[in-house]
Design an enzyme around this catalytic site. Structure first.
Site, mmCIF file in Angstrom:
data_model
loop_
_atom_site.group_PDB
_atom_site.id
_atom_site.type_symbol
_atom_site.label_atom_id
_atom_site.label_comp_id
_atom_site.label_asym_id
_atom_site.label_seq_id
_atom_site.Cartn_x
_atom_site.Cartn_y
_atom_site.Cartn_z
ATOM 1 N N ASN A 114 0.830 -1.200 0.000
ATOM 2 C CA ASN A 114 0.000 0.000 0.000
ATOM 3 C C ASN A 114 0.875 1.264 0.000
ATOM 4 O O ASN A 114 1.584 1.518 0.959
ATOM 5 C CB ASN A 114 -0.902 -0.034 1.240
ATOM 6 C CG ASN A 114 -1.706 1.226 1.439
ATOM 7 O OD1 ASN A 114 -1.816 2.070 0.559
ATOM 8 N ND2 ASN A 114 -2.263 1.365 2.627
ATOM 9 N N HIS A 123 -3.471 -0.329 8.477
ATOM 10 C CA HIS A 123 -3.255 -0.680 9.889
ATOM 11 C C HIS A 123 -4.491 -1.309 10.511
ATOM 12 O O HIS A 123 -4.394 -1.961 11.542
ATOM 13 C CB HIS A 123 -2.812 0.556 10.694
ATOM 14 C CG HIS A 123 -3.818 1.657 10.715
ATOM 15 N ND1 HIS A 123 -3.914 2.591 9.702
ATOM 16 C CD2 HIS A 123 -4.773 1.977 11.618
ATOM 17 C CE1 HIS A 123 -4.891 3.434 9.991
ATOM 18 N NE2 HIS A 123 -5.432 3.081 11.156
ATOM 19 N N GLU A 154 -7.104 5.017 17.383
ATOM 20 C CA GLU A 154 -8.473 4.826 16.919
ATOM 21 C C GLU A 154 -9.330 4.053 17.916
ATOM 22 O O GLU A 154 -10.507 3.833 17.674
ATOM 23 C CB GLU A 154 -8.474 4.096 15.574
ATOM 24 C CG GLU A 154 -7.841 4.913 14.464
ATOM 25 C CD GLU A 154 -7.868 4.220 13.120
ATOM 26 O OE1 GLU A 154 -8.319 3.052 13.040
ATOM 27 O OE2 GLU A 154 -7.439 4.845 12.144
#
Length: 159
Positions: A114, A123, A154
């Protein structure tokens, strides 16, 4: 002073992000060891830096950068599936492989290739059984620490 190969470098808490672009498209985003920031060299680099900082401030931020088409047809399918994973959630390599009718290892290889991490949030793809898996073609070290930080940022760090 040596010129940097990046059009901008943005500092994150434990790493930096190097941005390469032309006038119209982002061509690469790279994870870098901590280093001095580099002011954006173009309007698009400035926008990329703004969006990267917005994500670092708010993990719910949604990227809208023009990304240069790259990779094989299969890699693009994997990256599209990754881009569809909502912030704060993860999918396993196996789940993506099943949805794409391919092998988990092939999905992992596409993740590692990527060129646009964060904008295409690779991730968020983790190993089955709760492990982190690899990251950016690495199984440990600096890059895996970045993956751990991003998932923690996150609120989706596996146990």
């Amino acid at each position: 002073m040596t010129a940097t190969p990046y059009d901008a470098i943005v500092a994150a808490p434990t790493f930096c992000l190097g941005v390469r672009c032309d006038e119209d498209e982002i061509t690469n985003i790279d994870f870098l060891e901590p280093c001095p920031e580099v002011a954006p060299q173009t309007p698009l680099a400035a926008e990329a830096a703004r969006q990267l900082r917005a994500y670092l401030a708010d993990p719910a931020f949604a990227f809208s950068l023009p990304l240069r088409p790259a990779g094989t047809a299969f890699q693009r399918r994997v990256w599209a599936a990754i881009a569809a994973i909502p912030g704060g959630q993860t999918r396993t390599y196996g789940e993506l492989a099943k949805a794409l009718r391919n092998a988990p290892r092939a999905v992992g290889q596409a993740c590692g290739a990527n060129p646009y991490p964060l904008a295409v949030p690779c991730h968020r793809v983790v190993a089955s059984g709760g492990g982190l898996g690899g990251f950016a073609r690495e199984r440990g070290g600096f890059l895996l620490a970045i993956k751990r930080w991003l998932l923690g940022h996150e609120g989706s760090l596996p146990r």
